[in-house]
Design a protein around this motif. Structure first.
Motif, PDB file in Angstrom:
ATOM      1  N   THR A 264       0.799  -1.316   0.013  1.00  0.00           N
ATOM      2  CA  THR A 264      -0.025  -0.094  -0.033  1.00  0.00           C
ATOM      3  C   THR A 264       1.006   1.339  -0.095  1.00  0.00           C
ATOM      4  O   THR A 264       0.423   2.447   0.282  1.00  0.00           O
ATOM      5  N   GLY A 265       2.133   1.112  -0.364  1.00  0.00           N
ATOM      6  CA  GLY A 265       3.030   2.100  -0.170  1.00  0.00           C
ATOM      7  C   GLY A 265       3.963   2.054   0.682  1.00  0.00           C
ATOM      8  O   GLY A 265       3.971   1.291   1.340  1.00  0.00           O
ATOM      9  N   ALA A 266       4.590   3.485   0.974  1.00  0.00           N
ATOM     10  CA  ALA A 266       5.824   3.453   1.971  1.00  0.00           C
ATOM     11  C   ALA A 266       5.103   2.933   3.234  1.00  0.00           C
ATOM     12  O   ALA A 266       4.184   3.754   3.695  1.00  0.00           O
ATOM     13  N   LEU A 267       6.262   2.416   4.094  1.00  0.00           N
ATOM     14  CA  LEU A 267       5.741   2.264   5.398  1.00  0.00           C
ATOM     15  C   LEU A 267       6.593   3.244   6.207  1.00  0.00           C
ATOM     16  O   LEU A 267       7.561   3.863   5.752  1.00  0.00           O
ATOM     17  N   VAL A 268       5.926   3.925   7.326  1.00  0.00           N
ATOM     18  CA  VAL A 268       6.712   4.930   8.159  1.00  0.00           C
ATOM     19  C   VAL A 268       6.669   4.121   9.456  1.00  0.00           C
ATOM     20  O   VAL A 268       5.698   3.877  10.347  1.00  0.00           O
ATOM     21  N   VAL A 269       7.843   3.782   9.969  1.00  0.00           N
ATOM     22  CA  VAL A 269       8.203   3.048  11.042  1.00  0.00           C
ATOM     23  C   VAL A 269       8.629   3.984  12.139  1.00  0.00           C
ATOM     24  O   VAL A 269       9.814   4.726  11.945  1.00  0.00           O
ATOM     25  N   ILE A 270       8.026   4.137  13.159  1.00  0.00           N
ATOM     26  CA  ILE A 270       8.373   5.056  14.066  1.00  0.00           C
ATOM     27  C   ILE A 270       8.708   4.419  15.339  1.00  0.00           C
ATOM     28  O   ILE A 270       8.453   3.150  15.805  1.00  0.00           O
ATOM     29  N   HIS A 271      10.478   4.588  15.456  1.00  0.00           N
ATOM     30  CA  HIS A 271      11.118   3.739  16.749  1.00  0.00           C
ATOM     31  C   HIS A 271      10.834   4.566  17.974  1.00  0.00           C
ATOM     32  O   HIS A 271      11.351   5.560  18.236  1.00  0.00           O
ATOM     33  N   ALA A 272      10.068   3.905  18.807  1.00  0.00           N
ATOM     34  CA  ALA A 272       9.565   4.749  20.058  1.00  0.00           C
ATOM     35  C   ALA A 272      10.084   4.026  21.338  1.00  0.00           C
ATOM     36  O   ALA A 272      10.063   2.989  21.271  1.00  0.00           O
ATOM     37  N   PHE A 273      10.388   4.881  22.214  1.00  0.00           N
ATOM     38  CA  PHE A 273      10.974   4.894  23.373  1.00  0.00           C
ATOM     39  C   PHE A 273      10.001   5.140  24.580  1.00  0.00           C
ATOM     40  O   PHE A 273      10.375   6.425  25.194  1.00  0.00           O
ATOM     41  N   HIS A 274       9.145   4.555  24.745  1.00  0.00           N
ATOM     42  CA  HIS A 274       8.229   4.746  25.864  1.00  0.00           C
ATOM     43  C   HIS A 274       7.800   6.174  26.146  1.00  0.00           C
ATOM     44  O   HIS A 274       8.158   6.976  27.081  1.00  0.00           O
ATOM     45  N   GLY A 275       7.274   6.733  25.137  1.00  0.00           N
ATOM     46  CA  GLY A 275       6.813   8.028  24.941  1.00  0.00           C
ATOM     47  C   GLY A 275       7.792   9.150  24.412  1.00  0.00           C
ATOM     48  O   GLY A 275       7.649  10.252  24.317  1.00  0.00           O
ATOM     49  N   VAL A 276       8.837   8.572  23.733  1.00  0.00           N
ATOM     50  CA  VAL A 276       9.816   9.377  23.198  1.00  0.00           C
ATOM     51  C   VAL A 276      10.069   8.689  21.841  1.00  0.00           C
ATOM     52  O   VAL A 276      10.229   7.596  21.608  1.00  0.00           O
ATOM     53  N   VAL A 277       9.977   9.662  20.790  1.00  0.00           N
ATOM     54  CA  VAL A 277      10.270   9.143  19.304  1.00  0.00           C
ATOM     55  C   VAL A 277      11.887   9.214  19.075  1.00  0.00           C
ATOM     56  O   VAL A 277      12.217  10.342  19.398  1.00  0.00           O
ATOM     57  N   GLY A 278      12.434   8.197  19.005  1.00  0.00           N
ATOM     58  CA  GLY A 278      14.017   8.346  18.728  1.00  0.00           C
ATOM     59  C   GLY A 278      14.354   8.419  17.082  1.00  0.00           C
ATOM     60  O   GLY A 278      15.164   9.265  16.617  1.00  0.00           O
ATOM     61  N   LEU A 279      13.506   7.742  16.253  1.00  0.00           N
ATOM     62  CA  LEU A 279      13.858   7.876  14.866  1.00  0.00           C
ATOM     63  C   LEU A 279      12.690   7.259  13.981  1.00  0.00           C
ATOM     64  O   LEU A 279      11.901   6.744  14.409  1.00  0.00           O
TER      65      LEU A 279
ATOM     66  N   ALA B 255      -2.767   6.921   4.269  1.00  0.00           N
ATOM     67  CA  ALA B 255      -3.786   6.698   3.215  1.00  0.00           C
ATOM     68  C   ALA B 255      -4.244   8.079   2.500  1.00  0.00           C
ATOM     69  O   ALA B 255      -4.140   8.923   3.252  1.00  0.00           O
ATOM     70  N   HIS B 256      -4.987   8.083   1.546  1.00  0.00           N
ATOM     71  CA  HIS B 256      -5.866   9.277   1.061  1.00  0.00           C
ATOM     72  C   HIS B 256      -6.501   9.804   2.143  1.00  0.00           C
ATOM     73  O   HIS B 256      -6.664  11.133   2.201  1.00  0.00           O
ATOM     74  N   ASP B 257      -7.257   9.287   3.249  1.00  0.00           N
ATOM     75  CA  ASP B 257      -7.999   9.667   4.083  1.00  0.00           C
ATOM     76  C   ASP B 257      -7.448   9.655   5.410  1.00  0.00           C
ATOM     77  O   ASP B 257      -7.996  10.064   6.596  1.00  0.00           O
ATOM     78  N   GLY B 258      -6.144   9.683   5.550  1.00  0.00           N
ATOM     79  CA  GLY B 258      -5.381  10.016   6.670  1.00  0.00           C
ATOM     80  C   GLY B 258      -4.475   8.802   7.167  1.00  0.00           C
ATOM     81  O   GLY B 258      -4.393   7.687   6.493  1.00  0.00           O
ATOM     82  N   PRO B 259      -3.809   9.041   8.279  1.00  0.00           N
ATOM     83  CA  PRO B 259      -2.846   7.867   8.606  1.00  0.00           C
ATOM     84  C   PRO B 259      -3.459   6.538   9.112  1.00  0.00           C
ATOM     85  O   PRO B 259      -4.584   6.564   9.791  1.00  0.00           O
ATOM     86  N   VAL B 260      -2.803   5.392   8.784  1.00  0.00           N
ATOM     87  CA  VAL B 260      -3.497   4.200   9.032  1.00  0.00           C
ATOM     88  C   VAL B 260      -2.485   3.440  10.253  1.00  0.00           C
ATOM     89  O   VAL B 260      -1.215   3.457   9.571  1.00  0.00           O
ATOM     90  N   LEU B 261      -2.630   2.983  11.099  1.00  0.00           N
ATOM     91  CA  LEU B 261      -1.711   2.163  11.865  1.00  0.00           C
ATOM     92  C   LEU B 261      -1.973   0.648  11.551  1.00  0.00           C
ATOM     93  O   LEU B 261      -2.976   0.165  11.309  1.00  0.00           O
ATOM     94  N   VAL B 262      -0.743   0.386  10.877  1.00  0.00           N
ATOM     95  CA  VAL B 262      -0.505  -0.990  10.388  1.00  0.00           C
ATOM     96  C   VAL B 262      -0.417  -2.093  11.698  1.00  0.00           C
ATOM     97  O   VAL B 262      -0.906  -3.106  11.598  1.00  0.00           O
ATOM     98  N   ALA B 263       0.668  -1.469  12.350  1.00  0.00           N
ATOM     99  CA  ALA B 263       0.928  -2.450  13.571  1.00  0.00           C
ATOM    100  C   ALA B 263       1.536  -1.824  14.704  1.00  0.00           C
ATOM    101  O   ALA B 263       2.314  -0.685  14.151  1.00  0.00           O
ATOM    102  N   VAL B 264       1.442  -2.298  15.907  1.00  0.00           N
ATOM    103  CA  VAL B 264       2.549  -2.103  17.104  1.00  0.00           C
ATOM    104  C   VAL B 264       3.133  -3.361  17.284  1.00  0.00           C
ATOM    105  O   VAL B 264       2.717  -4.188  17.639  1.00  0.00           O
ATOM    106  N   ASP B 265       4.314  -3.136  16.625  1.00  0.00           N
ATOM    107  CA  ASP B 265       5.250  -4.273  17.032  1.00  0.00           C
ATOM    108  C   ASP B 265       6.071  -3.963  18.288  1.00  0.00           C
ATOM    109  O   ASP B 265       7.140  -3.481  18.444  1.00  0.00           O
TER     110      ASP B 265
END
Lengths: 357, 288
Positions: B146-161, B225-235
């Motif tokens: 479905t296009g590019a994935l945006v993977v947010i590397h998150a540290f318990h309330g802080v985004v690192g990368l 997506a066209h109608d906004g961000p979609v959460l694919v997974a919480v890994d």
């Protein structure tokens, strides 16, 4: 004369003596090579970054899980304490409540582990009531490690004292000055009974038995003596053992070990006391110190972050790393079972639940 | 890692194999009959071989101590000092340590806290997301293709990368949206990868969600997506984590260390980390 000619011409007894000397040399050389080999093995790991140590030789560095390492885990916990990570986040680890000596001893005593009898307690070094103390006693500050603020004293006939740690004569004034030099705002002072080493003379200080524990499971212990920063001329000695009593030679090879100390006399009792106390501390690792005395096992102190974290040969680094991860898993399991660790759903979910009801 | 002579590596390998048990001491039996000249010669040769071995090992030890010294801004690090070092934070080491711990659970995929089970279930994931007021759509099927994935590397309330991924091409952004460049040796860097239009929203939602998960590090995977961000997974137990250049491993490692402390705040505030004594918890104020 060459060795060959000398060998040929030496009488039988001479050749035998010569062989014995060579064998002794061989024994020392093998020992030395084994020690340096272990040191190289440890240092070869130490020069690698934590990421390199985790990844190892994995074909795909981004998917390998890595292997347990005591060194990496213990340093992480020490860093969290000593570099202010926990404090910045508002986490005041309860194990730190056991840092002061009397608090640690009270904790042990409540678990039924024998602790030294306290003879007196004072707010500052000037308040110590020297006359009230017996012929032998140990004067301590409640804070500080490495024996800096520990004075096992024996009163001499001239009214002075012998400092048993250093073997030197001293006076109450000198001791007072040394205690003031290291005084902190939170310091207080106490005297406790002079413990006598098991099977030693009346003035013999018992060796420390330092037990490395993993949430109720003691895994590695050392018998140490002379490990006091105040006693500069006293050579430190140590022997290391696995929990089953097997002596571990060249496992912690970066510090000087020895073979003059006695092995723990009652390992089962040490392990039982360690397991009890460690299981009551909600942290995956800590060190518990004991003394083996003429009057049985006596608790010394809890050390959350040893100044010297044992750097072990790779096999034992992984073995204790495994013990650490097992301990952490058991601790998390307990926390989850108590409802203290879980994914938190927000208020909106509660509202949804309420409206569904 | 510094290189070492191959012969010495073999030697160390052989020696390491012997380290778990005490080495034999005095294995040459005391002679009952007088030793022959050949026996004396053999023993002397063994001494000479051991001396040579020791010399090589001591040289290697010195080299390693110099490497450690340089790392600490000194010429040589003493053996005693090695044990006093604190090490450095590391993203890879920290994340993998906690993953190994959680994989000791009865169901390794769920983890000890059961977070893996929650986020394997789209309905429960959606319930979690909604409960924190995040209006994103949860749609696992919106993943690959479905296009590019945006993977947010998150540290318990802080985004690192922030990682932008499509196929084998990746680009990374720091939380401020800046591109740190080609920091990930195992991936193909594409500087032309467009930054997501909703980057700040994705980061904000990821901060909210990750701060309520009982792990120090999670990956939140989104698509736009066209109608906004979609959460694919919480890994919560990612198979793949980025192995970054040392500076970035250290940077995210520091975030991991702090996140580990924040993770423990939940049991700490509940009093569950208190020291135990028979009949209750230890009260240090009584011994002050």
């Amino acid at each position: 004369m060459s060795d060959e000619t000398a060998d040929r011409e030496a009488p039988v007894s001479g050749r035998r003596a010569k062989m014995q000397r060579i064998e002794e040399t061989l024994r020392r050389r093998r020992r030395s090579v084994a020690t340096v080999t272990a040191q190289v093995a440890i240092l070869s790991e130490e020069v690698r970054s934590p990421a390199e140590r985790t990844i190892g030789d994995a074909r795909d560095p981004e998917t390998t899980l890595g292997r347990p390492s005591y060194s990496l885990a213990a340093r992480m916990h020490r860093r969290h304490n000593t570099q202010g990570v926990n404090v910045r986040e508002g986490l005041n680890e309860p194990i730190l409540q056991l840092y002061t000596k009397l608090a640690g001893q009270e904790f042990a005593a409540q678990h039924g582990v024998r602790v030294p009898r306290v003879l007196g307690r004072w707010a500052d070094p000037d308040a110590v009531e020297w006359e009230s103390l017996p012929e032998r006693f140990v004067l301590k500050s409640n804070v500080g490690g490495g024996g800096v603020n520990v004075f096992p004293l024996v009163r001499d006939a001239d009214g002075g004292y012998t400092d048993v740690l250093t073997g030197e004569s001293t006076t109450s004034d000198e001791v007072r000055q040394k205690l003031w030099a290291k005084h902190e705002r939170r310091s207080y002072y106490f005297a406790e009974e002079f413990l006598t080493a098991r099977g030693g003379g009346p003035g013999t200080v018992p060796s420390d038995v330092k037990v490395f524990c993993f949430y109720g499971r003691p895994m590695y212990l050392e018998v140490r003596t002379g490990d006091w920063s105040r006693a500069k001329d006293v050579r430190s000695q140590a022997r290391a053992f696995a929990a089953d009593g097997t002596e571990l030679v060249d496992v912690r090879a970066l510090i000087e070990m020895g073979d003059q100390l006695k092995a723990p006399a009652d390992l089962a009792e040490i392990l039982e006391a360690s397991a009890t106390l460690s299981g009551a501390i909600r942290r995956p690792l800590e060190r518990l110190d004991f003394f083996e005395t003429d009057d049985g096992l006596v608790f010394g102190e809890v050390t959350q972050n040893p100044g010297h974290l044992p750097a072990l040969v790779p096999e034992w680094d992984e073995k204790l790393g495994e013990a650490y991860e097992d301990a952490y898993a058991r601790l998390l399991t307990d926390l989850v079972a108590e409802g203290a660790l879980h994914v938190e759903f927000g208020d909106d979910a509660e509202r949804l639940t309420r409206s569904a009801d | 890692m510094a290189t070492r002579p191959r012969a010495l590596l073999r030697l160390i390998g052989r020696r390491r194999a012997r380290l778990s048990s005490p080495l034999p001491i005095g294995t040459v039996a005391a002679p009952v009959v007088p030793p022959t000249r050949e026996q004396l010669d053999a023993a002397r040769q063994e001494v000479a071989a051991l001396d040579a071995e020791r010399t090589a090992l001591v040289e290697e030890r010195r080299r390693l101590q110099r490497v450690l010294g340089e790392q600490a801004g000194k010429s040589v690090m003493s053996l005693a000092k090695v044990e006093k070092t604190n090490g450095t934070p590391s993203f890879v080491a920290g994340v993998r340590l906690l993953q190994r711990v959680h994989r000791r659970a009865a169901n390794p995929a769920h983890g000890i806290d059961g977070a893996g089970a929650i986020f394997a279930d789209p309905a429960r994931t959606e319930e979690f997301v909604r409960s924190h007021g995040v209006p994103a759509t949860v749609a696992p099927a919106a993943g690959p293709g479905t296009g590019a994935l945006v993977v947010i590397h998150a540290f318990h309330g802080v985004v690192g990368l922030v990682e932008l991924r499509q196929g084998d091409r990746v680009r990374h952004l720091d939380p401020a949206g800046e591109d740190p460049g080609d920091i990930r040796p195992a991936a193909t860097y594409d500087p032309e990868f467009p930054a997501p239009a909703s980057l700040s929203t994705l980061c904000s939602w990821s901060v909210t969600l990750s701060s309520h998960i009982s792990r120090p590090y999670v990956q939140l995977i989104w698509v736009e997506a066209h109608d906004g961000p979609v959460l694919v997974a919480v890994d919560v137990d990612p198979e793949r984590i980025p192995v970054l250049q040392p500076e970035w491993d250290l940077r995210l490692g520091s975030l991991f260390d702090s996140a580990h402390a924040r993770m423990l705040l939940q049991p700490y505030r509940a009093g569950a980390l208190a020291n135990r004594v028979p009949g209750g918890t230890f009260r240090p104020e009584e011994t002050r």
